[in-house]
Design a protein around this motif. Sequence first.
Motif, short mmCIF file in Angstrom:
data_model
loop_
_atom_site.label_atom_id
_atom_site.label_comp_id
_atom_site.label_asym_id
_atom_site.label_seq_id
_atom_site.Cartn_x
_atom_site.Cartn_y
_atom_site.Cartn_z
N THR A 1 -8.89 -4.26 -3.97
CA THR A 1 -9.10 -4.10 -2.59
C THR A 1 -10.25 -2.84 -2.52
O THR A 1 -10.56 -2.69 -1.45
CB THR A 1 -7.73 -3.32 -2.17
OG1 THR A 1 -7.33 -2.15 -2.81
CG2 THR A 1 -6.57 -4.11 -1.75
N ASN A 2 -10.71 -2.45 -3.71
CA ASN A 2 -11.86 -1.47 -3.65
C ASN A 2 -13.12 -2.06 -3.06
O ASN A 2 -13.64 -3.06 -3.67
CB ASN A 2 -11.91 -0.86 -4.92
CG ASN A 2 -12.81 0.37 -5.21
OD1 ASN A 2 -13.83 0.25 -4.27
ND2 ASN A 2 -12.32 1.44 -6.10
N GLU B 1 -20.99 0.77 -0.30
CA GLU B 1 -20.19 2.04 -1.20
C GLU B 1 -20.75 1.52 -2.95
O GLU B 1 -20.93 2.71 -3.45
CB GLU B 1 -18.90 1.53 -1.31
CG GLU B 1 -18.08 1.78 -0.37
CD GLU B 1 -18.25 0.65 1.07
OE1 GLU B 1 -18.99 -0.55 0.56
OE2 GLU B 1 -17.73 0.61 1.90
N VAL C 1 -9.39 3.25 -6.63
CA VAL C 1 -9.59 3.44 -5.12
C VAL C 1 -10.65 3.70 -4.81
O VAL C 1 -11.29 4.75 -5.37
CB VAL C 1 -8.34 3.88 -4.34
CG1 VAL C 1 -6.99 2.97 -4.57
CG2 VAL C 1 -8.21 5.26 -4.88
N TRP C 2 -11.43 3.47 -3.77
CA TRP C 2 -12.64 4.12 -3.03
C TRP C 2 -12.26 5.53 -2.30
O TRP C 2 -12.54 6.31 -2.65
CB TRP C 2 -13.31 3.20 -2.58
CG TRP C 2 -14.33 3.73 -1.37
CD1 TRP C 2 -14.53 3.70 -0.08
CD2 TRP C 2 -15.78 4.24 -1.99
NE1 TRP C 2 -15.79 4.28 0.40
CE2 TRP C 2 -16.53 4.45 -0.70
CE3 TRP C 2 -16.47 4.23 -3.26
CZ2 TRP C 2 -17.78 5.00 -0.76
CZ3 TRP C 2 -17.71 4.76 -3.35
CH2 TRP C 2 -18.19 5.13 -1.99
N GLU C 3 -11.26 5.07 -1.36
CA GLU C 3 -10.81 6.20 -0.63
C GLU C 3 -9.51 6.29 -0.63
O GLU C 3 -8.62 5.05 -1.12
CB GLU C 3 -11.29 6.08 0.82
CG GLU C 3 -12.66 6.54 1.18
CD GLU C 3 -13.17 6.41 2.60
OE1 GLU C 3 -13.47 7.34 3.26
OE2 GLU C 3 -12.66 5.33 3.23
N ASP D 1 -7.42 3.11 0.86
CA ASP D 1 -7.84 1.69 0.66
C ASP D 1 -6.85 0.76 1.08
O ASP D 1 -7.05 -0.26 1.89
CB ASP D 1 -8.24 1.56 -0.72
CG ASP D 1 -9.60 1.99 -1.12
OD1 ASP D 1 -10.46 2.62 -0.40
OD2 ASP D 1 -10.10 1.72 -2.20
N ARG E 1 -5.75 0.81 4.71
CA ARG E 1 -6.66 0.43 5.49
C ARG E 1 -7.09 -0.90 5.60
O ARG E 1 -7.71 -1.70 6.50
CB ARG E 1 -8.23 1.36 5.29
CG ARG E 1 -9.26 1.47 6.13
CD ARG E 1 -10.19 2.32 5.63
NE ARG E 1 -11.27 1.48 4.41
CZ ARG E 1 -11.06 1.93 3.32
NH1 ARG E 1 -10.52 3.19 2.94
NH2 ARG E 1 -11.68 1.42 2.19
N THR E 2 -6.93 -1.50 4.63
CA THR E 2 -7.29 -3.17 4.23
C THR E 2 -5.90 -3.96 4.94
O THR E 2 -6.11 -5.01 4.61
CB THR E 2 -7.88 -3.48 3.04
OG1 THR E 2 -6.76 -2.93 2.26
CG2 THR E 2 -9.06 -3.04 2.56
#
Length: 297
Positions: free
Chosen positions: A267-268, A277, A216-218, A221, A224-225
């Motif tokens: 999802t990233n 990003e 995951v980025w945050e 993720d 949020r998506t």
Amino acid sequence: MHLRVLGAAAGGGLPQWNCGCRNCADSRAGRIPSMTQSSLAVSADGAAWVLLNASPDLRMQLLGAPSLRPRGLRDTPVAAVVLTNADVDHIAGLLTLREKTAFDLHATPEVLATLAANAVFDVLDAGLVRRCPMALDTPFEPAPGLRITPFAVPGKVALYLEGARPDLGEIGERTVGLMIEDAAARLAYVPGCAALPDWLVERLGGADLLFFDGTVWEDDDMPRTGTGDRTGARMGHVPMQGPAGSLARLAALPARTRKVYIHINNTNPVLQPAGPERALLARAGWEVAHDGMEVTL
Ligand code: MLT
Ligand code: MN
Ligand code: ZN
């Protein structure tokens, strides 16, 4: 040392069968490359290969890798499989490796116990597939010239083994990283990791090349998506972003350590090659693994 990324994606792959998120839609449309599920192949001599994890996509991954094809009638260059945990995306490919060909299967006693408790893995003929317990912090040689040392990293038990309140940062035999060495180089492979304490950062600094958890980025993720309610922390994966994230924590690694994200969830946002990003990662000296990526160290 030779290595090939067999699969760069986290569980589910890219696209994931039931997902219509932006990345999954873009990969279906051919706008970004698709990715199979998390696995590496490594070899010291280019002849005998070790698979690090066995993904559900293993059959296609083997088909796509010329060095992993049979050299004769009923044969494989795959000498061994080494597991980092018992997650579905890392063990389901073992079922592809039935059909009466010998190889060694290395995992911690805890992970071997999970396989033993699932009778479907008995399709691996016990007379041909040796199940070899690996001890934490103890090197073994799964193929000529290749030394592997497993080490515990913070993690979480496999999803299907979670009780009511799983420990989200347990450190033990159920989630490990691997340090892989030959005469020339050291490679670290950590596809699942819940946190980066100082001792782990120090250990990873010993590698020439690091493949690290890019799920995951945050932390949020998925919420949020709109793809699910699970955070990175709940899944046992440290995010890239944030003060405790891998970008910040692993900025301390020595400059000689090449850093590559693997086990990237669909999802990233870093999967968008032109996105901000991805640019941020590149500025921080990180690469994003892709299926078929090859490195010689
Ligand atoms: C994970 O990495 O969190 C697991 O592979 C999730 C799953 O089992 O699908
Ligand atoms: Mn996974
Ligand atoms: Zn998706």
